[in-house]
Design a protein around this motif. Structure first.
Motif, PDB file in Angstrom:
ATOM      1  N   LYS A 102       0.854  -1.182   0.094  1.00  0.00           N
ATOM      2  CA  LYS A 102       0.184   0.114  -0.032  1.00  0.00           C
ATOM      3  C   LYS A 102       1.052   1.190   0.080  1.00  0.00           C
ATOM      4  CE  LYS A 102      -1.859  -1.451   3.929  1.00  0.00           C
ATOM      5  NZ  LYS A 102      -2.843  -0.886   5.074  1.00  0.00           N
ATOM      6  N   ILE A 103       0.373   2.229  -0.788  1.00  0.00           N
ATOM      7  CA  ILE A 103       1.250   3.618  -1.042  1.00  0.00           C
ATOM      8  C   ILE A 103       0.519   4.589  -0.215  1.00  0.00           C
ATOM      9  CG2 ILE A 103       1.537   5.098  -2.761  1.00  0.00           C
ATOM     10  CD1 ILE A 103       2.348   2.982  -4.565  1.00  0.00           C
ATOM     11  N   PHE A 104       1.264   5.377   0.213  1.00  0.00           N
ATOM     12  CA  PHE A 104       0.923   6.837   0.893  1.00  0.00           C
ATOM     13  C   PHE A 104       1.667   8.032  -0.034  1.00  0.00           C
ATOM     14  CE2 PHE A 104      -0.228  10.504   3.327  1.00  0.00           C
ATOM     15  CZ  PHE A 104      -1.333  10.123   3.891  1.00  0.00           C
ATOM     16  N   ILE A 105       1.219   9.099  -0.278  1.00  0.00           N
ATOM     17  CA  ILE A 105       1.682   9.923  -0.802  1.00  0.00           C
ATOM     18  C   ILE A 105       1.508  11.212  -0.057  1.00  0.00           C
ATOM     19  CG2 ILE A 105       2.125  11.597  -2.842  1.00  0.00           C
ATOM     20  CD1 ILE A 105       1.397   9.264  -4.796  1.00  0.00           C
ATOM     21  N   TYR A 106       2.696  12.061   0.385  1.00  0.00           N
ATOM     22  CA  TYR A 106       2.195  13.464   1.155  1.00  0.00           C
ATOM     23  C   TYR A 106       3.060  14.655   0.478  1.00  0.00           C
ATOM     24  CZ  TYR A 106       3.581  16.617   4.958  1.00  0.00           C
ATOM     25  OH  TYR A 106       3.993  17.539   5.778  1.00  0.00           O
ATOM     26  N   GLY A 107       2.588  15.491   0.155  1.00  0.00           N
ATOM     27  CA  GLY A 107       3.212  16.576  -0.447  1.00  0.00           C
ATOM     28  C   GLY A 107       2.284  17.221  -1.781  1.00  0.00           C
ATOM     29  N   ALA A 108       3.150  18.540  -2.007  1.00  0.00           N
ATOM     30  CA  ALA A 108       2.431  19.143  -3.125  1.00  0.00           C
ATOM     31  C   ALA A 108       1.125  19.755  -3.119  1.00  0.00           C
ATOM     32  CB  ALA A 108       2.120  18.342  -4.551  1.00  0.00           C
ATOM     33  N   LYS A 109       0.624  20.581  -3.743  1.00  0.00           N
ATOM     34  CA  LYS A 109      -0.457  21.523  -3.665  1.00  0.00           C
ATOM     35  C   LYS A 109      -1.534  20.562  -3.890  1.00  0.00           C
ATOM     36  CE  LYS A 109       1.138  25.841  -5.355  1.00  0.00           C
ATOM     37  NZ  LYS A 109       1.927  26.165  -6.657  1.00  0.00           N
ATOM     38  N   LYS A 110      -2.924  20.937  -3.053  1.00  0.00           N
ATOM     39  CA  LYS A 110      -3.758  19.936  -3.150  1.00  0.00           C
ATOM     40  C   LYS A 110      -4.591  19.859  -4.614  1.00  0.00           C
ATOM     41  CE  LYS A 110      -8.717  19.160  -1.014  1.00  0.00           C
ATOM     42  NZ  LYS A 110      -9.123  18.605  -2.350  1.00  0.00           N
ATOM     43  N   GLU A 111      -4.512  20.827  -5.377  1.00  0.00           N
ATOM     44  CA  GLU A 111      -4.819  20.594  -6.597  1.00  0.00           C
ATOM     45  C   GLU A 111      -3.973  19.516  -7.485  1.00  0.00           C
ATOM     46  OE1 GLU A 111      -4.881  24.266  -8.572  1.00  0.00           O
ATOM     47  OE2 GLU A 111      -5.987  23.655 -10.207  1.00  0.00           O
ATOM     48  N   ASN A 112      -2.740  19.686  -7.277  1.00  0.00           N
ATOM     49  CA  ASN A 112      -1.858  19.162  -8.222  1.00  0.00           C
ATOM     50  C   ASN A 112      -2.006  17.512  -7.737  1.00  0.00           C
ATOM     51  OD1 ASN A 112      -1.259  21.543  -9.438  1.00  0.00           O
ATOM     52  ND2 ASN A 112       0.828  21.302  -8.961  1.00  0.00           N
ATOM     53  N   LEU A 113      -1.949  17.497  -6.414  1.00  0.00           N
ATOM     54  CA  LEU A 113      -1.893  15.959  -5.621  1.00  0.00           C
ATOM     55  C   LEU A 113      -3.244  15.198  -6.072  1.00  0.00           C
ATOM     56  CD1 LEU A 113      -0.558  13.998  -3.778  1.00  0.00           C
ATOM     57  CD2 LEU A 113      -1.874  15.120  -1.986  1.00  0.00           C
ATOM     58  N   ASP A 114      -4.326  15.951  -6.127  1.00  0.00           N
ATOM     59  CA  ASP A 114      -5.702  15.376  -6.584  1.00  0.00           C
ATOM     60  C   ASP A 114      -5.411  14.966  -7.942  1.00  0.00           C
ATOM     61  OD1 ASP A 114      -6.656  15.801  -4.169  1.00  0.00           O
ATOM     62  OD2 ASP A 114      -7.940  17.630  -4.738  1.00  0.00           O
ATOM     63  N   LEU A 115      -5.070  15.794  -8.957  1.00  0.00           N
ATOM     64  CA  LEU A 115      -4.698  15.369 -10.304  1.00  0.00           C
ATOM     65  C   LEU A 115      -3.840  14.149 -10.448  1.00  0.00           C
ATOM     66  CD1 LEU A 115      -4.698  18.769 -11.998  1.00  0.00           C
ATOM     67  CD2 LEU A 115      -6.552  16.989 -12.310  1.00  0.00           C
ATOM     68  N   ALA A 116      -2.621  14.315  -9.790  1.00  0.00           N
ATOM     69  CA  ALA A 116      -1.860  13.281  -9.898  1.00  0.00           C
ATOM     70  C   ALA A 116      -2.169  11.794  -9.357  1.00  0.00           C
ATOM     71  CB  ALA A 116      -0.426  13.728  -8.983  1.00  0.00           C
ATOM     72  N   ILE A 117      -3.166  11.644  -8.250  1.00  0.00           N
ATOM     73  CA  ILE A 117      -3.548  10.420  -8.104  1.00  0.00           C
ATOM     74  C   ILE A 117      -4.216  10.004  -8.902  1.00  0.00           C
ATOM     75  CG2 ILE A 117      -5.047   9.580  -5.982  1.00  0.00           C
ATOM     76  CD1 ILE A 117      -2.264  10.380  -4.857  1.00  0.00           C
ATOM     77  N   LYS A 118      -5.273  10.758  -9.458  1.00  0.00           N
ATOM     78  CA  LYS A 118      -6.099  10.038 -10.503  1.00  0.00           C
ATOM     79  C   LYS A 118      -5.082   9.442 -11.900  1.00  0.00           C
ATOM     80  CE  LYS A 118     -10.483  12.787 -10.163  1.00  0.00           C
ATOM     81  NZ  LYS A 118     -10.016  14.116  -9.612  1.00  0.00           N
ATOM     82  N   ASN A 119      -4.284  10.407 -12.141  1.00  0.00           N
ATOM     83  CA  ASN A 119      -3.133   9.786 -13.283  1.00  0.00           C
ATOM     84  C   ASN A 119      -2.236   8.767 -12.723  1.00  0.00           C
ATOM     85  OD1 ASN A 119      -4.326  11.785 -14.914  1.00  0.00           O
ATOM     86  ND2 ASN A 119      -2.788  13.534 -14.287  1.00  0.00           N
ATOM     87  N   ILE A 120      -1.940   8.651 -11.741  1.00  0.00           N
ATOM     88  CA  ILE A 120      -1.292   7.535 -11.168  1.00  0.00           C
ATOM     89  C   ILE A 120      -2.061   6.152 -11.217  1.00  0.00           C
ATOM     90  CG2 ILE A 120       0.085   6.320  -9.289  1.00  0.00           C
ATOM     91  CD1 ILE A 120       0.961   9.513  -8.356  1.00  0.00           C
ATOM     92  N   GLU A 121      -3.321   6.561 -10.565  1.00  0.00           N
ATOM     93  CA  GLU A 121      -4.237   5.180 -10.676  1.00  0.00           C
ATOM     94  C   GLU A 121      -4.609   4.690 -12.030  1.00  0.00           C
ATOM     95  OE1 GLU A 121      -6.282   5.746  -6.145  1.00  0.00           O
ATOM     96  OE2 GLU A 121      -7.137   6.910  -7.926  1.00  0.00           O
ATOM     97  N   LYS A 122      -4.628   5.783 -12.979  1.00  0.00           N
ATOM     98  CA  LYS A 122      -5.009   5.298 -14.367  1.00  0.00           C
ATOM     99  C   LYS A 122      -3.781   4.586 -15.074  1.00  0.00           C
ATOM    100  CE  LYS A 122      -6.936   8.575 -16.932  1.00  0.00           C
ATOM    101  NZ  LYS A 122      -6.824   9.887 -17.635  1.00  0.00           N
ATOM    102  N   LYS A 123      -2.533   5.277 -14.577  1.00  0.00           N
ATOM    103  CA  LYS A 123      -1.397   4.420 -15.406  1.00  0.00           C
ATOM    104  C   LYS A 123      -0.966   3.067 -14.647  1.00  0.00           C
ATOM    105  CE  LYS A 123       3.373   5.572 -16.274  1.00  0.00           C
ATOM    106  NZ  LYS A 123       4.743   6.415 -16.208  1.00  0.00           N
ATOM    107  N   TYR A 124      -1.252   2.929 -13.309  1.00  0.00           N
ATOM    108  CA  TYR A 124      -0.965   1.672 -12.649  1.00  0.00           C
ATOM    109  C   TYR A 124      -2.382   1.140 -12.140  1.00  0.00           C
ATOM    110  CZ  TYR A 124       3.669   3.464 -13.062  1.00  0.00           C
ATOM    111  OH  TYR A 124       5.117   4.044 -13.566  1.00  0.00           O
TER     112      TYR A 124
END
Ligand code: UDP
Length: 244
Positions: A102-124
């Motif tokens: 299980k992964i936890f990610i801490y950091g970056a601006k909220k807006e960027n983090l929300d987008l990144a989580i979606k993209n990471i979940e899409k990629k992996y």
């Protein structure tokens, strides 16, 4: 194997070798913290004895940055390839799938983090992100959320030296976490808001120049790079081959 650059241990292993070793360590419940040994981080910490000692306890400080590889080459060292932090992050995402971690990610601006989580979940597909929190909430709040989520892998994207200090300060509380890695601007790249340098810059080892052009606030970093090269070339005692 490791070698020391300005007193900081850097692994001579390749990306594949690190991943294989990390997989074995996960099975044996052994923790790995992967610090990015790039010129800026080395220059930030090389005078700080306590931090150097903490960083040097780790198995894999990765040669993230062409300057680190160049420093090794100038002194006929063994570092074979540059390992970009974002590429290591990708490999660790794949490893989390393989090991069902299980992964936890801490950091970056909220807006960027929300987008990144979606993209990471899409990629992996099927990646297990058990929690995430932006890097602008009080540190205690982030810490509580991390500990409650009980992740196996923790990625910290607060920029340097904040992210390294956070990890070292809380290391005792993170004993059960198998992989910990500071990831700088990786989340911003995954958000799609900041592009990684085009392959021309990557291949010619000029990624740092691209980032400087795109984000002029980074321009002052050029002085740190000059300082790093000077220290490596002119202070022979700052380098020694056996980092073990
Ligand atoms: N950041 C953060 N909290 C802070 C300061 C920075 O979450 O208090 C985030 C920032 O939003 C960015 C990340 O840290 O996403 C890394 O920044 P930068 O690209 O400057 O780091 P570098 O890759 O140069 O270490």
């Amino acid at each position: 194997m490791n070698e020391k650059i300005l007193g900081i241990k850097v692994t001579t292993k390749t990306k594949d070798e690190i991943i294989k070793a990390a997989e074995k360590d996960i099975k044996n419940n052994k923790q790995n913290i992967l610090f990015n040994a790039n010129p800026l981080i080395i220059c930030n910490f090389y005078r700080d004895k306590e931090m150097v000692s903490e960083i040097n306890k780790e198995n894999f400080n990765i040669p993230d940055g062409f300057g680190t590889v160049l420093a090794s080459k100038l002194k006929h060292g063994q570092i074979k390839e540059r390992i970009a932090g974002i590429e290591m992050f990708d490999e660790l995402c794949k490893l989390s799938l393989k090991t069902k971690c299980k992964i936890f990610i801490y950091g970056a601006k909220k807006e960027n983090l929300d987008l990144a989580i979606k993209n990471i979940e899409k990629k992996y597909k099927n990646i297990n992100i058990c929690g995430y929190i932006n890097g602008y909430v009080p540190e205690d709040e982030a810490l509580m959320k991390i500990l409650k989520a009980k992740p196996d892998f923790l990625f910290v994207a607060l920029g340097s030296p904040k992210q390294e200090n956070f990890i070292v300060k809380n290391k005792q509380k993170f004993k059960d976490i198998k992989i910990i890695m500071p990831i700088g601007g990786t989340i911003d790249v995954y958000s799609g808001k900041i592009n990684r340098a085009p392959s021309f810059y990557q291949k010619t080892h000029m990624e740092w120049l691209y980032r400087m052009i795109k984000e002029p606030k980074r321009f002052k970093q050029i002085f740190t790079l000059i300082k790093f090269v000077n220290l490596v070339i002119f202070k022979n005692n700052c380098y020694n081959e056996s980092g073990d």
